[in-house]
Design an enzyme around this catalytic site. Structure first.
Site, PDB file in Angstrom:
ATOM      1  N   CYS A 208       5.395  16.020   4.416  1.00 24.84           N
ATOM      2  CA  CYS A 208       6.363  15.971   3.486  1.00 24.84           C
ATOM      3  C   CYS A 208       6.449  14.161   3.051  1.00 24.84           C
ATOM      4  O   CYS A 208       6.265  13.299   4.210  1.00 24.84           O
ATOM      5  CB  CYS A 208       7.886  16.733   3.549  1.00 24.84           C
ATOM      6  N   PRO A 209       6.550  14.132   1.860  1.00 30.66           N
ATOM      7  CA  PRO A 209       6.988  12.438   1.314  1.00 30.66           C
ATOM      8  C   PRO A 209       8.815  12.114   2.431  1.00 30.66           C
ATOM      9  O   PRO A 209       8.955  13.181   2.407  1.00 30.66           O
ATOM     10  CB  PRO A 209       7.444  12.075   0.273  1.00 30.66           C
ATOM     11  N   ARG A 237       5.287  10.385   7.674  1.00 29.40           N
ATOM     12  CA  ARG A 237       6.046   9.397   8.182  1.00 29.40           C
ATOM     13  C   ARG A 237       6.218   8.675   9.520  1.00 29.40           C
ATOM     14  O   ARG A 237       7.756  10.015   9.717  1.00 29.40           O
ATOM     15  CB  ARG A 237       7.492   9.046   7.011  1.00 29.40           C
ATOM     16  N   ASP A 261      -0.139   9.687  13.489  1.00 32.10           N
ATOM     17  CA  ASP A 261      -0.471   8.888  12.755  1.00 32.10           C
ATOM     18  C   ASP A 261       0.274   7.819  12.215  1.00 32.10           C
ATOM     19  O   ASP A 261      -0.566   7.127  12.499  1.00 32.10           O
ATOM     20  CB  ASP A 261      -1.157   9.235  12.316  1.00 32.10           C
ATOM     21  N   GLU A 266       6.068  -0.289  12.272  1.00 32.46           N
ATOM     22  CA  GLU A 266       4.558  -0.106  12.486  1.00 32.46           C
ATOM     23  C   GLU A 266       4.620  -1.825  12.376  1.00 32.46           C
ATOM     24  O   GLU A 266       4.742  -2.587  11.356  1.00 32.46           O
ATOM     25  CB  GLU A 266       3.534   0.476  11.723  1.00 32.46           C
ATOM     26  N   HIS A 285      -2.242   4.901  12.251  1.00 35.94           N
ATOM     27  CA  HIS A 285      -2.235   4.893  11.019  1.00 35.94           C
ATOM     28  C   HIS A 285      -3.267   4.631  10.642  1.00 35.94           C
ATOM     29  O   HIS A 285      -3.294   4.271   9.639  1.00 35.94           O
ATOM     30  CB  HIS A 285      -0.854   3.834  10.798  1.00 35.94           C
TER      31      HIS A 285
END
Length: 318
Positions: A208-209, A237, A261, A266, A285
């Site tokens: 999901c965002p 995320r 990931d 980051e 990522h």
């Protein structure tokens, strides 16, 4: 002719793609990476700004009077203040769906690795453990079949639905945590509440965002009630999870493994707790970054530029 400035070129094109087609629209300046303090100076003459993770907020936008268009080199656009861009009359375009197959493929790879332990056994062989074994079949960790296990997909958009599509032939039971009514789900996907998913499923995949309503949604309260041995997968995320809570659940064995990931920072600091947590498998990522997906992103940007020049811009988020 447009002045196009690409602030984070290396993310999209580390050298295996081409920027040549952009030159049909004007002058193109590519920076591999751009620090926050360099954004204004590098962008001050831009008509079109192409960004990936660079923060484009009200202050930045207000100091770029020539700016006419922002292209997000991703699907998520939480790094851009789209409301501020709209106030300044600047459309923002993202690229939905370009990495759907790539990210769904990574979810499948993580699930299969958790069952078949390919990475673990390949590493053991390299270390000579099979060579020094007395047995032809060197089995030190149990491996499982996917058929009959259960997966809950949190977020059933483009990527989540493709995860289900890829995994359905394996015979896994698939559930979705989604606002979509059951009638809009494939017949092999059943709706489930988030808490029930964590309590009953073998796998939970976050697809999901990130927004302010779900930031840190995977927290200590949720994990305290999860099925013992649950495999949690996050290709969405890092901010969706409470890192410390996940680490604690891994240390106690409440979580069987965490495949991610993405992280909340980051690149992560060397002391980030998830980098050394037991049964945490962190990739840098890269799920989105297949060559095919990155070329698809470039092609989408070129299409947006053609539409913009023609005065028919369609793919806007504001």
């Amino acid at each position: 002719m447009l002045n196009i400035v690409i602030l984070e070129g290396h993310a999209v094109n580390p050298g295996d793609l081409s920027w040549v087609a952009y030159r049909a629209f004007g002058e193109v300046t590519v920076y591999d990476r751009t620090a926050a303090e360099e954004v204004i100076e590098r962008s001050k003459d831009a008509d079109v700004l192409i960004v990936n993770k660079t923060k484009i907020n009200e202050d930045v936008i207000s100091r770029l009077p020539k700016l006419k268009l922002i292209l997000e080199a991703a699907t998520g656009y939480d790094n851009i203040d789209v409301a501020a861009a709209k106030r300044h009359g600047i459309p923002v375009c993202n690229v939905p769906g370009y990495a759907r197959d790539a990210v769904a493929q990574m979810v499948v790879a993580m699930i299969l690795d958790s069952c078949s332990k390919v990475g673990y056994y390949a590493d053991a062989v390299r270390k000579g453990e099979w060579s020094s074994s007395r047995d032809f079949s060197f089995l030190t960790l149990p491996i499982n079949e996917l058929s009959g296990l259960s997966l809950a997909i949190v977020g059933f958009g483009s990527i989540g639905s493709q995860v289900a599509n890829f995994l359905q032939p394996f015979g896994i039971k698939i559930y979705a945590v989604t606002h979509k009514p059951a009638a809009q789900l494939p017949e092999y996907v059943k709706p489930i509440a988030l808490e029930d998913a964590f309590r009953s499923c073998d796998f939970v995949s976050l697809n999901c965002p990130l927004n302010e309503d779900n930031r840190g949604i995977v927290n200590s309260s949720l994990l305290e009630t999860c099925k013992v041995g649950l495999i949690l997968i996050n290709t969405a995320r890092g901010g969706l999870v409470d890192d410390e809570a996940v680490c604690s659940a891994l240390e106690t064995g409440r979580l069987g493994a965490y495949y991610a990931d993405v992280l909340s920072e980051e690149p992560p600091r060397a002391s980030h707790p998830l980098l050394s947590a037991p049964n945490a498998f962190i990739t840098p990522h890269i799920a989105w970054a297949t060559t095919t997906a990155r070329q698809r992103l470039v092609d989408a940007h070129l299409a947006n530029l053609r539409d913009f020049v023609a005065g028919q811009l369609k793919n806007t988020v504001n």
